[in-house]
Design a protein around this motif. Structure first.
Motif, short mmCIF file in Angstrom:
data_model
loop_
_atom_site.label_atom_id
_atom_site.label_comp_id
_atom_site.label_asym_id
_atom_site.label_seq_id
_atom_site.Cartn_x
_atom_site.Cartn_y
_atom_site.Cartn_z
N ILE A 8 40.21 14.98 22.41
CA ILE A 8 40.96 14.46 21.45
C ILE A 8 40.12 14.32 20.15
O ILE A 8 39.17 13.89 19.89
CB ILE A 8 41.50 12.83 21.76
N LYS A 16 41.57 7.10 17.54
CA LYS A 16 41.32 7.71 18.70
C LYS A 16 40.87 7.09 19.79
O LYS A 16 41.06 7.14 20.94
CB LYS A 16 40.39 8.91 18.09
N ALA A 20 42.38 6.71 23.35
CA ALA A 20 41.71 7.48 24.20
C ALA A 20 41.61 6.59 25.44
O ALA A 20 41.28 6.86 26.61
CB ALA A 20 40.59 8.16 23.85
N ASP A 124 36.30 12.09 22.84
CA ASP A 124 37.10 12.22 21.53
C ASP A 124 35.88 12.49 20.41
O ASP A 124 34.68 12.20 20.72
CB ASP A 124 37.85 10.88 21.01
N LYS A 139 44.26 19.58 24.72
CA LYS A 139 43.74 19.23 23.32
C LYS A 139 44.79 18.91 22.46
O LYS A 139 46.01 19.09 22.35
CB LYS A 139 43.64 20.62 22.79
N ILE A 140 44.32 17.50 21.92
CA ILE A 140 45.19 16.69 21.03
C ILE A 140 44.60 16.42 19.82
O ILE A 140 43.35 16.20 19.67
CB ILE A 140 45.71 15.41 21.69
N LEU A 142 44.80 14.11 16.89
CA LEU A 142 45.39 12.70 16.54
C LEU A 142 45.17 12.33 15.11
O LEU A 142 43.99 12.45 14.58
CB LEU A 142 44.76 11.60 17.41
N ILE A 211 50.13 9.88 23.96
CA ILE A 211 49.15 10.89 24.24
C ILE A 211 49.28 10.83 25.85
O ILE A 211 49.00 12.03 26.33
CB ILE A 211 47.67 10.17 24.08
#
Ligand code: DC
Length: 223
Positions: A8, A16, A20, A124, A139-140, A142, A211
């Motif tokens: 992230i 995050k 997360a 993160d 994979k994000i 944010l 998420i």
């Protein structure tokens, strides 16, 4: 055993770490906040007055590490737990500057790789999907508007009885965004295969749900 890695990335103040952490608790993964490593390096550099050209050599003897106590991350310099000391605005600014130094990134790279190789992680940071874990299963990216991030930070500080002007917080965020996205080494950017999650109009619960939804969709699991 092959571990599952979730990356992230995103700018400072996008939520995050909270999001997360919530997702990791729900999914039974370890949550790794890599910003803490950069902050510990910044603290080490500040406390020892290390000039930029000597940082690479000095860090090799710094012994910065993460330990997971009951699943909760703590950051150490040698045997000293610096998890709280690194959370000051001064260290935020130093970390933003020193994290642009290639020797700092090279030193912390191995630590991050090792944790991800040994554990199922939600990690993160700024370059996790692009540099540290390019093979991550999910994979994000944010993000939220700078104004919204400043507003959240303002509320958080106000609750603690600390009230710097909103404009100062916003300009700090804009300055850090600029530094993080414009550095030569591993700048903050969305990986091509990352899913974008914009939390400007979502609260923390809704962001965490989003998420978890993305992770479940990508890993093909449900919960
Ligand atoms: O997420 P944070 O605010 O605690 O991070 C502190 C600084 O470290 C931030 O300015 C950017 C840098 N950082 C980085 O360059 N790469 C990472 N993977 C994590 C943080």
């Amino acid at each position: 055993m092959k571990t599952i890695n979730i990356a992230i990335d995103g700018p400072a103040g996008a939520g995050k770490s909270t999001v997360a952490k919530m997702a990791a608790a729900k999914l039974g993964y370890i949550y790794v906040d890599t910003g803490a490593l950069y902050r510990a390096a910044a603290l080490f550099i500040t406390e020892n007055n290390i000039p930029d050209e000597k940082i690479g050599t000095a860090l090799k003897n710094s012994d910065i590490s993460l330990k997971f106590i009951d699943g909760v991350q703590r950051v150490f310099i040698g045997n000293r737990d610096v998890s709280e000391l690194i959370r000051t605005p001064e260290i935020s600014m130093v970390a933003s500057r020193t994290s642009a130094i290639p020797a700092v990134r090279a030193y912390l790279f191995e630590t991050q790789k090792k944790i991800a190789a040994e554990n199922n992680v939600i990690m993160d940071g700024r370059d996790i999907g692009t540099v540290v874990l390019p093979e991550a299963e999910v994979k994000i990216f944010l993000t939220a508007s700078a104004e919204k991030r400043a507003e959240r930070r303002y509320k958080e500080l106000a609750e603690k009885g600390d009230c710097p002007p909103y404009e100062d917080i916003l300009s700090d965020i804009i300055r850090r965004d600029y530094q993080d996205t414009h550095r030569d080494t591993a700048p903050l950017r969305q990986a091509e295969d990352a899913v974008l999650a914009d939390t400007t109009n979502l609260d923390l619960e809704q962001s965490a749900e989003e998420i978890i939804r993305i992770i479940n969709e990508k890993t093909g699991s449900e919960s």
